[in-house]
Enzyme design. Structure first.
Site, short mmCIF file in Angstrom:
data_model
loop_
_atom_site.label_atom_id
_atom_site.label_comp_id
_atom_site.label_asym_id
_atom_site.label_seq_id
_atom_site.Cartn_x
_atom_site.Cartn_y
_atom_site.Cartn_z
N GLN A 49 0.85 -1.18 0.01
CA GLN A 49 0.08 -0.17 -0.03
C GLN A 49 0.94 1.26 0.02
OE1 GLN A 49 -2.66 -1.32 3.33
NE2 GLN A 49 -3.98 -0.10 2.10
N CYS A 91 -10.85 0.25 3.58
CA CYS A 91 -9.42 0.11 3.08
C CYS A 91 -8.93 1.40 3.06
CB CYS A 91 -9.40 -0.78 2.01
SG CYS A 91 -7.74 -1.01 1.64
N GLU A 134 -5.04 -7.82 5.49
CA GLU A 134 -3.80 -7.50 5.15
C GLU A 134 -3.06 -8.66 4.35
OE1 GLU A 134 -3.52 -4.29 5.36
OE2 GLU A 134 -5.20 -3.85 6.90
NI NI Z 1 -6.62 -2.44 3.03
#
Ligand code: NI
Length: 168
Positions: A49, A91, A134
């Protein structure tokens, strides 16, 4: 500006590689992840991410009157409970969107801690949920993938609209 990648960034769809050894680089990265997660604020973050295709996740939740806060290197789920539960998920890479997602209630998992020690653990509730979410990131999977394509497209279009309107 946030350092968190937002869908449809293609990096979010890539598979992350295992960490070979937990060197200073990995420790520095995990500390950066914790800071970004706390600043967001979020309850979990996966290295892809923030553009790092490494199997590292961080978690920071409150459950049973306890703060559960740790970093997992090379996390792996060993078994899932048969029982499934529906919980609302969001998210940081799909900002401001939420949906009810069904997943196994409990998991047994293992990971390396920052000292390189193998830890085996069971989790339920939010902890189980965040870890499953995750670990999906490490495999290029997002929570919207569990939805019908109709619902998924609605959420993803809303993100595009927020981006266009400069609301992200
Ligand atoms: Ni996420």
């Amino acid at each position: 500006m946030s350092e968190i990648l937002i869908t449809p960034n293609p990096i979010l769809r890539k598979k992350s590689l295992p960490v070979k050894e937990i060197s200073n680089n990995e420790i520095t990265l995990s500390k950066k992840m914790i800071k970004i997660m706390n600043d967001a604020p979020g309850i979990g973050l996966a290295a892809p991410q923030i553009g790092e295709l490494k199997r590292i996740i961080t978690i920071n939740i409150y459950q049973n009157e306890k703060n559960i806060k740790y970093t997992l290197f090379n996390p792996e789920i060993l078994s899932f409970s048969e029982n499934k539960v529906i919980m609302e998920e969001g998210c940081l890479s799909i900002p401001k969107q939420f949906a009810d997602i069904e997943r196994p209630e409990k998991i047994q998992f293992k990971y390396l801690n920052e000292k390189g020690k193998i830890i085996e653990k069971n989790a339920t509730g939010n902890e189980s949920r965040v870890i499953q979410h995750e670990i999906d990131h490490l495999n290029g999977k997002l929570f919207v993938d569990y939805l019908s394509s109709l619902k998924r497209n609605i959420l993803l279009k809303k993100v595009n609209k927020l981006k266009k309107n400069g609301e992200l």
